[in-house]
Every structure is written in structure tokens, then in C-alpha cells.
Design a protein around this motif. Structure first.
Motif, PDB file in Angstrom:
ATOM      1  N   GLY A  32       1.040  -0.902  -0.523  1.00  0.00           N
ATOM      2  CA  GLY A  32      -0.078   0.072   0.140  1.00  0.00           C
ATOM      3  C   GLY A  32       1.202   1.217   0.114  1.00  0.00           C
ATOM      4  N   SER A  33       2.288   1.200   0.298  1.00  0.00           N
ATOM      5  CA  SER A  33       2.670   2.386   0.384  1.00  0.00           C
ATOM      6  C   SER A  33       3.005   2.386  -1.270  1.00  0.00           C
ATOM      7  CB  SER A  33       3.710   2.493   0.229  1.00  0.00           C
ATOM      8  OG  SER A  33       5.463   1.052   0.002  1.00  0.00           O
ATOM      9  N   VAL A  34       3.491   3.866  -1.383  1.00  0.00           N
ATOM     10  CA  VAL A  34       3.800   4.528  -3.059  1.00  0.00           C
ATOM     11  C   VAL A  34       4.621   5.292  -3.173  1.00  0.00           C
ATOM     12  CG1 VAL A  34       2.665   6.346  -4.574  1.00  0.00           C
ATOM     13  CG2 VAL A  34       0.841   5.651  -2.740  1.00  0.00           C
ATOM     14  N   PHE A 102      -7.877   7.316  -5.673  1.00  0.00           N
ATOM     15  CA  PHE A 102      -7.119   8.534  -6.069  1.00  0.00           C
ATOM     16  C   PHE A 102      -8.430   9.166  -7.133  1.00  0.00           C
ATOM     17  CE2 PHE A 102      -6.658   5.013  -9.735  1.00  0.00           C
ATOM     18  CZ  PHE A 102      -7.422   6.312 -10.944  1.00  0.00           C
ATOM     19  N   GLU A 103      -8.060   9.760  -7.656  1.00  0.00           N
ATOM     20  CA  GLU A 103      -9.247  10.886  -8.509  1.00  0.00           C
ATOM     21  C   GLU A 103      -8.543  11.784  -9.462  1.00  0.00           C
ATOM     22  OE1 GLU A 103     -11.601  14.201  -6.818  1.00  0.00           O
ATOM     23  OE2 GLU A 103     -10.518  13.633  -5.066  1.00  0.00           O
ATOM     24  N   ILE A 104      -8.812  12.014 -10.909  1.00  0.00           N
ATOM     25  CA  ILE A 104      -7.911  12.552 -11.472  1.00  0.00           C
ATOM     26  C   ILE A 104      -9.210  13.516 -12.020  1.00  0.00           C
ATOM     27  CG2 ILE A 104      -7.492  12.892 -14.173  1.00  0.00           C
ATOM     28  CD1 ILE A 104      -6.551   9.993 -14.145  1.00  0.00           C
ATOM     29  N   PRO A 105      -9.416  14.743 -11.265  1.00  0.00           N
ATOM     30  CA  PRO A 105     -10.709  15.873 -11.534  1.00  0.00           C
ATOM     31  C   PRO A 105     -10.165  16.857 -12.564  1.00  0.00           C
ATOM     32  CG  PRO A 105      -9.218  16.144  -9.221  1.00  0.00           C
ATOM     33  CD  PRO A 105      -8.193  15.017 -10.107  1.00  0.00           C
ATOM     34  N   SER A 106      -9.174  16.746 -13.278  1.00  0.00           N
ATOM     35  CA  SER A 106      -9.384  17.455 -15.118  1.00  0.00           C
ATOM     36  C   SER A 106      -8.404  16.492 -15.226  1.00  0.00           C
ATOM     37  CB  SER A 106      -9.241  18.704 -14.642  1.00  0.00           C
ATOM     38  OG  SER A 106      -8.304  18.614 -14.545  1.00  0.00           O
ATOM     39  N   LEU A 110      -3.918  14.897 -10.662  1.00  0.00           N
ATOM     40  CA  LEU A 110      -4.678  13.960 -10.153  1.00  0.00           C
ATOM     41  C   LEU A 110      -4.201  14.033  -8.567  1.00  0.00           C
ATOM     42  CD1 LEU A 110      -4.140  10.548  -9.781  1.00  0.00           C
ATOM     43  CD2 LEU A 110      -1.350  11.416 -10.520  1.00  0.00           C
ATOM     44  N   VAL A 111      -5.058  13.620  -8.055  1.00  0.00           N
ATOM     45  CA  VAL A 111      -5.206  13.252  -6.367  1.00  0.00           C
ATOM     46  C   VAL A 111      -5.371  12.112  -5.821  1.00  0.00           C
ATOM     47  CG1 VAL A 111      -6.546  14.078  -4.085  1.00  0.00           C
ATOM     48  CG2 VAL A 111      -6.755  15.371  -6.139  1.00  0.00           C
ATOM     49  N   VAL A 112      -4.277  11.856  -5.132  1.00  0.00           N
ATOM     50  CA  VAL A 112      -3.727  10.296  -4.727  1.00  0.00           C
ATOM     51  C   VAL A 112      -4.329  10.718  -2.819  1.00  0.00           C
ATOM     52  CG1 VAL A 112      -2.315   8.068  -4.320  1.00  0.00           C
ATOM     53  CG2 VAL A 112      -1.870   9.838  -6.341  1.00  0.00           C
ATOM     54  N   HIS A 113      -5.079   9.780  -2.434  1.00  0.00           N
ATOM     55  CA  HIS A 113      -5.443   9.491  -1.488  1.00  0.00           C
ATOM     56  C   HIS A 113      -4.816   8.836  -0.646  1.00  0.00           C
ATOM     57  CE1 HIS A 113      -9.597  12.697  -2.105  1.00  0.00           C
ATOM     58  NE2 HIS A 113      -9.096  11.354  -3.511  1.00  0.00           N
ATOM     59  N   VAL A 125      -2.299  13.417  -1.563  1.00  0.00           N
ATOM     60  CA  VAL A 125      -1.450  14.066  -2.761  1.00  0.00           C
ATOM     61  C   VAL A 125      -2.306  15.004  -3.660  1.00  0.00           C
ATOM     62  CG1 VAL A 125       1.164  13.899  -3.513  1.00  0.00           C
ATOM     63  CG2 VAL A 125      -0.215  12.550  -1.308  1.00  0.00           C
ATOM     64  N   HIS A 126      -1.536  16.330  -4.544  1.00  0.00           N
ATOM     65  CA  HIS A 126      -2.171  16.584  -5.607  1.00  0.00           C
ATOM     66  C   HIS A 126      -0.901  16.797  -6.046  1.00  0.00           C
ATOM     67  CE1 HIS A 126      -5.650  17.678  -4.142  1.00  0.00           C
ATOM     68  NE2 HIS A 126      -5.815  17.969  -2.898  1.00  0.00           N
ATOM     69  N   TYR A 127      -1.897  16.039  -7.438  1.00  0.00           N
ATOM     70  CA  TYR A 127      -0.899  17.188  -8.961  1.00  0.00           C
ATOM     71  C   TYR A 127      -1.107  18.109 -10.381  1.00  0.00           C
ATOM     72  CZ  TYR A 127       2.423  12.941  -6.923  1.00  0.00           C
ATOM     73  OH  TYR A 127       2.371  11.825  -5.976  1.00  0.00           O
ATOM     74  N   ARG A 128      -0.625  18.339 -10.607  1.00  0.00           N
ATOM     75  CA  ARG A 128      -0.835  19.126 -11.540  1.00  0.00           C
ATOM     76  C   ARG A 128      -0.045  19.157 -12.747  1.00  0.00           C
ATOM     77  NH1 ARG A 128      -1.798  25.670 -12.360  1.00  0.00           N
ATOM     78  NH2 ARG A 128      -3.451  25.700 -14.304  1.00  0.00           N
ATOM     79  N   VAL A 129      -0.421  18.373 -13.971  1.00  0.00           N
ATOM     80  CA  VAL A 129       0.689  18.676 -14.940  1.00  0.00           C
ATOM     81  C   VAL A 129       0.458  20.002 -16.126  1.00  0.00           C
ATOM     82  CG1 VAL A 129       1.139  17.495 -16.941  1.00  0.00           C
ATOM     83  CG2 VAL A 129       0.776  15.780 -15.218  1.00  0.00           C
ATOM     84  N   ILE A 130       2.005  20.426 -15.900  1.00  0.00           N
ATOM     85  CA  ILE A 130       2.060  22.129 -16.168  1.00  0.00           C
ATOM     86  C   ILE A 130       2.797  21.353 -18.154  1.00  0.00           C
ATOM     87  CG2 ILE A 130       2.523  24.645 -16.908  1.00  0.00           C
ATOM     88  CD1 ILE A 130       0.738  23.495 -14.201  1.00  0.00           C
TER      89      ILE A 130
END
Length: 706
Positions: A32-34, A102-106, A110-113, A125-130
Motif C-alpha cells: 500500500g505504500s506509494v 485516487f481521482e482525476i478531477p481534470s 491527479l489526487v492520490v488519497h 497528494v495533489h499533482y497538476r501537470v504543466i
């Protein structure tokens, strides 16, 4: 190979974040670790799942994989710098965070819970790809769903992992007041290298930006991993090299004296920590960061106005007639914005009194401030003014009314720095006071520009017992309220531009630049010293926000005498300002300065909106050269500087970058010598560096021939 910014490969439990040129991979291990997997050139993610296998060494290093956790807490066998450290109501200080969902709001988010396996504490844990700038924004939100408070001892914004290099070199900046942004390189050995501020703001001694390479990257080539944290208070970045060859970079709000209580049903969100990778060396790293700031951070794309600031001419001896005299002279130079600095308010005749009393001094301005503003506008300039809202002199009406508003410990006498104390901006009534007086100032007068200064560090960060709020961090609250005040002022007065200043460059970061149009990067205005300061600054931050002034020669800091050409060339590489006592300039000096101001206006768009190439540095040679290339690559400006003349020195050729090889360019040197050369020759053969004498400089302009 997916072309989407975010892909989840279910069969291998891998996530891929894909930018224009890079892949960023991490995955879910069976426990379960990321775990981080890869960061670099684009790869086929589906073939990388094998890297999630468990790795142990001995009972002393039972879980080597935890050294490259994507985000994890302190607990179990994790001895590396943690992402999160917490204490629960029952005294347990151990975290066991595991992947929940996890969810992909757009398309680009990406949000990893993650969740603890016993307590109701969650981490998002929030990620936004630029994608266009090969960057990834990261931040975390910690949610307390327990019935009891949880004390947060440390919470970082992100953990970045760099692997697979034989050697690791850290590049960062250091400095002090009047000597900010000095570049340093450090080969990392096993252990930790900590960059931080504990002073209440970003600080001049370090800046929350880093770059990692294998020791061989240069301006034009080499693999570089880099990042910048957007926080304007106490911060920390830890570069930790493990004995197993990994380097992890952990960054966020500094945990020193920074623990806070997260109440039931509440959440904490960290600042944004942006990271990127390039194979194009430090130059491409900077251009990616600059482009990101233009597109996603800086609140405006307006070109910086040419300004005049009265501080060095008058200091505290501000009078309406003296300012009018300076304004009339400034207008003759082509200045677009006239700024009155410290000394216009209260009993402000020195730095010993009046700070906090934000009423126009009737003795200095018997007809009010509007008399000066009206003439400044008639002269064709905008009006700006200096404020320092976060500090107060003990000798002030404000302090006499509200001594409880400053940071203080009950058994200590507050330290005075620059004869002033610091207001506790975390108090709602102090925040309201600052917002109210700034609103009144900007509503009462036609002011287009605010220079917001902060001339002291935080000391004695205690709160008067009457205002004690258990569990809050005064360090965090202060910064949050600064941001909220700036955001509200920008909303109420959208026509006003703001400059961040803290005794020079002590509060510049990607957090503050979301609210500031421009930045004062150092109180040191010596043009030679500024070359080093400005070069270090541009490694992380865009020249579009960098303000540079032309001031006196000999310079008051070091007695160095420099020609006006050198002083202007140095100051034209960002937003141009003039801070000299122009009342003393001769007609010839006024005429020369006017020509440079006119020239700057012609090249301003290229300098402030173009791409920067650092061609030569005084760190390595006797010359410096900086090239700015317009977005369409049809115009370019090159500034060249010579430190000192050496007998018999070889002729140097300056190889430009970024041009179109097959296009002819008209080249002018100091508006005189004219050449026509192909881009291929300019980039590969180069231009001869014809600099003579000590502190020589030249400005080279290129225009594509249609």
C-alpha cells in the motif's frame, strides 16, 4: 505510449504524469505504500512496473523502498526526512499511510488519497501537470477526521526523488542583505544538505529553489532536476543522499517552532512545490521556470514601467517642493512612474519614529498629497508610494494605542531592528487595520503603484495572553494574512501594481509572486554587484519581475565608479528604474540617460517577455553576456560586460543561441556598427567581443530581415 497528461496503468499499478518531453512515474506497492519509480526523458511506462519490487538490505535497512516514497509519514522503518509527522491524542507518534484511492478531477490533475490504517487521518497528494513547461505542481492536504485534535509536527509540500546518477550536485543560492542570490554548487555526499529560513519570511540568506545534476551539466546541456517552493515564511528544503544512491528532496513549511494543532473536521493545505526536469542544462531549466511564471504565477503580463524612486535623492527629507523638483527632472528623462519612498507620513523624519502612522505629514505636504500627484500626472507619469505595513516604531501613535499588537513574550523586551517592532499580522484586528488604512490610502489618492517593504526579521514570535489561540502557528498565520491582504487589495484596486520588497530581495518566491507584479531583488544598486545578483536571481525567477535601478557613481556602498553606459546596460536587463539624485546630473548626463530610456522602451518587450540565454558569466571568465530573444525569434538583444582589460587577452567570439539558422539578421552594436549575418554564423561562429577598458559594456541588437 500514452499522450495523455495523466495515465493510470491498472495492470502494473503505475501512474504516469507526462509533459511535453518528460515522464514522471510512481506506483502502488503490494503493502500500500506509494513509491517513486522514474523521472526524466519520456519512456514506455508499461515496461517499468518491475521497479516496484521490494528492496531490503538488512535489519538496519529493512525497507530501502521507503527512501523513495512518493509521500509518506514518520513511522515504522522510515528514517529519512518525512513528509508528515504527527502526534495523536493518545500520544501515538507513528504514522502508517497507505494508498486508499485516487481521482482525476481534470485532464491535468491527479489526487492520490492516503490514509492511516488505524486513525482517521487522511492525506491528499495533489499533482497538476504543466505540460508545456515540463513541470509538475505538487501540494498536500491533511484532513483530520478524528474526534480529537491531532498535532502536526511537520508537513512537507512534496517529496521529489532523483535516482540513477553516479554523482549528485546541488545548485542553490545564498547571500545576505545587499548580496542576495549568490550561486553555489555543492557535490552531495551521504547525509543531508538543508536550505531554510527561520526568520519569518523567505529570507536573503537562501531561497526555496534547487537544482540537481550529475556535476556535468552547464548552461546549454545536461540533465537537470529542479524545483521551487511557493512560501513566503519559514521554509525548509532538505536534499538527502542515502547510502543506496538515491537523492530525495523534501520541501515545505519549516517544522522549526512550527507545530500546530489540526482540530477535528478541519484540514491543512500546504504551499505548492513545483518541480521539473530538462536535458537542456541550466539555461533551459530557467526558461521553463520563467515561462511557467508568465503563464501560471505572475498576476499580470503588463510591461514594467520605467520608474524613478526618490529614496537615494532625499531619504527622509521628503518635502513637496523637493519631490516636485525630482518629478520634473524625471519626466524629462522619459520616466513613466514617479515613486515617493519612505518619509511621507506621520512623524517620519528618521527611522526612529512614525512607522505605523499612515497619515500624510502636513508639514511636508501642507496641501496634502494630491498637489504632488496632480503635477506628476500632468508631467505624464503615474504616481507610486512606499509603505511598510507590517512594522511599527515604539515611538508612534499606533504603538501607544496598541502595544499588544506586536509580537512579544510576556517576560521579554522586544528586540528592535531598524528601531522597529513587528506587528502580529495573524491577529484579525491587525489584519483589518492594515487592510483598512491601505484601502483608505488607495481610495483617497490616485495611486497606481505600491512598494510594500518589510525591513526586519521576526523576533519574539509570541502572542499577548489576551490573544492566545491554542494550537495555531503564528509563523503560518502571518504569511496567510499577508497573502489575503494582497489578494483583497488587488481585487479592490485592480489598476494598482504592487512590488514586493523586504530590505531588498528577502521576500521573493513563487508564493509572493502570485500577488506581486514586480520584485525589488536587492538594496545593492551597484551595477557590477548587480550582475551577480541578477544572474543568480534569473536561475529561478523571470526578468519580467526583476527591478533594477541606475544610481550614483561612485556608488555609496563600495565607492566604485562606473560609466553611465555600464550602469544603464546592467539595469536594462529587467524592469528599468532610476534612483540617483538626478538634481545633480549635468545636461550631458541628462541627455545620455534620456537616450538610454528611449532605447530601453524599444527593447523592453524583448527583455521582459522574451527568452533569456546566459551566454557568459563573470563567475568563470572576465566577461559576462546575456541574450534576450523575442517570442517570435525575430528580435534579440545582447548585453555584454567586461570586468577589466588584460594585456594580450585572446579575442573572444560570442556564440548566440536560439536564432533561426537560415535567417539573416541585421546586427547593430551600440546603435553604430552595422552587420548582416545568418543565424547559423551568429550561433556557431559568433560575434567578436570587442570590449575595451575596465568596466566596458556594449548593447547588441538583432532584427531578422524579412
Amino acid at each position: 505510449m500514452s499522450s495523455l497528461p495523466i495515465t493510470y496503468l491498472e495492470h502494473s499499478q503505475l501512474f504516469e504524469l507526462r509533459t511535453s518531453k518528460t515522464s514522471y512515474l510512481f506506483g502502488i506497492r503490494p503493502n500500500g505504500s506509494v513509491q517513486h519509480v522514474y523521472w526524466g526523458e519520456q519512456v514506455e511506462a508499461s515496461e517499468c512496473g518491475y521497479r516496484l519490487k521490494n528492496r531490503g538490505h538488512s535489519s538496519f535497512d529493512a525497507e530501502v523502498n521507503r527512501e523513495i516514497e512518493e509521500f509518506g509519514g514518520w513511522g515504522g522503518c522510515n528514517y529519512a526526512e518525512p513528509g508528515l509527522k504527527a502526534t495523536f491524542q493518545d500520544g501515538v507518534r507513528d504514522l502508517k499511510l497507505a494508498f486508499a484511492n485516487f481521482e482525476i478531477p481534470s485532464d491535468d490533475e491527479l489526487v492520490v488519497h492516503l490514509a492511516d490504517d488505524h486513525y482517521s487521518l487522511r492525506v491528499e497528494v495533489h499533482y497538476r501537470v504543466i505540460a508545456e513547461h515540463d513541470l509538475i505542481e505538487r501540494y498536500v492536504t491533511v484532513v483530520n477526521e478524528e474526534e480529537h485534535p491531532v498535532r502536526i509536527e511537520q508537513v512537507m509540500a512534496a517529496i521529489w526523488s532523483v535516482q540513477g546518477q553516479r554523482d549528485y550536485r546541488l545548485t542553490h543560492v545564498t547571500g545576505r542583505w545587499a548580496g542576495e542570490y549568490q550561486l553555489r554548487e555543492t557535490m552531495l555526499s551521504e547525509g543531508k544538505k538543508v536550505l531554510e529560513s527561520r526568520r519569518g519570511f523567505t529570507g536573503p540568506h537562501a531561497n526555496p529553489w534547487f537544482a540537481i545534476d550529475n556535476g556535468k551539466a552547464d548552461e546549454a546541456s545536461g540533465k537537470v532536476w529542479f524545483g521551487a517552493l511557493g512560501w513566503s515564511g519559514n521554509w525548509k528544503i532538505v536534499a538527502e543522499k542515502t547510502t543506496f544512491g538515491h537523492v530525495r528532496i523534501v520541501g515545505g513549511i519549516n517544522d522549526f517552532d512550527g507545530s500546530f494543532v489540526l482540530q477535528p473536521g478541519t484540514a491543512y493545505t500546504s504551499p505548492v512545490f513545483v518541480g521539473g526536469y530538462t536535458s537542456g542544462g541550466f539555461g533551459e531549466m530557467s526558461r521553463l521556470l520563467h515561462g511557467y511564471q508568465h503563464d501560471h504565477v505572475i498576476p499580470t503580463d503588463k510591461l514594467r514601467k520605467v520608474l524613478y524612486n526618490s529614496w537615494e535623492a532625499t531619504e527622509f527629507e521628503v518635502t513637496v517642493q523637493g519631490q516636485l523638483e525630482l518629478a520634473r527632472r524625471a519626466a524629462k528623462l522619459g520616466v513613466e512612474r514617479f515613486v515617493v519612498d519612505d518619509g511621507w507620513f506621520g512623524a517620519r523624519h528618521s527611522d526612529r519614529a512614525g512607522l505605523g502612522d499612515w497619515q500624510v505629514n502636513a508639514e511636508k505636504f501642507p496641501n496634502g498629497l494630491q498637489e504632488l500627484i496632480d503635477e506628476v500626472k500632468e508631467l505624464g507619469m503615474e504616481f507610486g508610494i512606499w509603505v511598510e505595513p507590517e512594522s511599527v516604531n515604539p515611538d508612534s501613535d499606533l504603538f501607544r494605542r496598541h502595544p499588544e499588537w506586536v509580537y512579544q513574550f510576556p517576560t521579554r523586551e522586544g528586540t528592535q531592528l531598524r528601531n522597529q517592532l513587528l506587528l502580529n499580522l495573524g491577529l484579525p484586528e491587525v489584519k483589518a487595520f492594515v487592510l483598512d488604512f491601505m484601502t483608505e490610502l488607495l481610495s483617497s489618492y490616485d495611486i497606481s503603484f505600491i512598494k510594500w517593504d518589510m525591513n526586519r526579521t521576526v523576533t519574539e514570535p509570541g502572542v499577548h495572553p489576551r490573544y492566545q489561540q491554542a494550537g495555531e502557528s503564528v509563523w503560518i498565520k502571518h504569511v496567510q494574512h499577508v497573502y489575503e491582504i494582497w489578494a483583497e487589495l488587488r481585487r479592490r484596486f485592480p489598476h494598482v501594481e504592487f512590488e514586493t520588497c523586504a530590505g531588498g530581495g528577502a521576500r521573493i518566491d513563487l508564493g509572493m509572486l502570485r500577488y506581486a507584479d514586480q520584485a525589488w531583488i536587492s538594496d545593492n544598486t551597484d551595477a557590477r554587484d548587480r550582475l551577480s545578483i541578477q544572474e543568480g536571481f534569473t536561475y529561478a525567477y523571470s526578468p519580467a519581475v526583476m527591478m533594477c535601478w541606475v544610481t550614483e557613481s561612485p556608488h555609496g556602498f563600495n565607492g566604485r565608479s562606473l560609466p553611465m553606459s555600464y550602469r544603464f546596460h546592467s539595469s536594462m536587463m529587467g524592469g528599468l528604474g532610476i534612483g540617483a539624485n538626478i538634481r545633480h546630473w549635468s545636461p550631458e548626463e541628462m541627455a545620455e540617460a534620456k537616450r538610454y530610456v528611449e532605447l530601453y522602451k524599444e527593447i523592453r518587450a524583448t527583455v521582459l517577455q522574451g527568452s533569456l540565454y546566459r551566454l557568459e558569466s563573470l563567475r568563470y571568465s572576465n566577461t559576462a553576456a546575456y541574450q534576450y530573444l523575442s517570442q517570435d525569434r525575430k528580435e534579440s538583444v545582447v548585453f555584454t560586460f567586461l570586468q577589466s582589460q588584460h594585456f594580450g587577452a585572446e579575442e573572444r567570439h560570442l556564440q548566440l543561441q536560439g536564432l533561426d539558422a537560415g535567417v539573416k539578421y541585421e546586427v547593430t552594436i551600440d546603435e553604430q556598427e552595422l552587420l548582416v549575418l545568418h543565424g547559423s554564423n551568429l550561433m556557431h561562429v559568433g560575434l567578436p567581443l570587442q570590449l575595451r577598458g575596465d568596466y566596458g559594456s556594449k548593447l547588441i541588437r538583432l532584427k531578422a530581415i524579412q
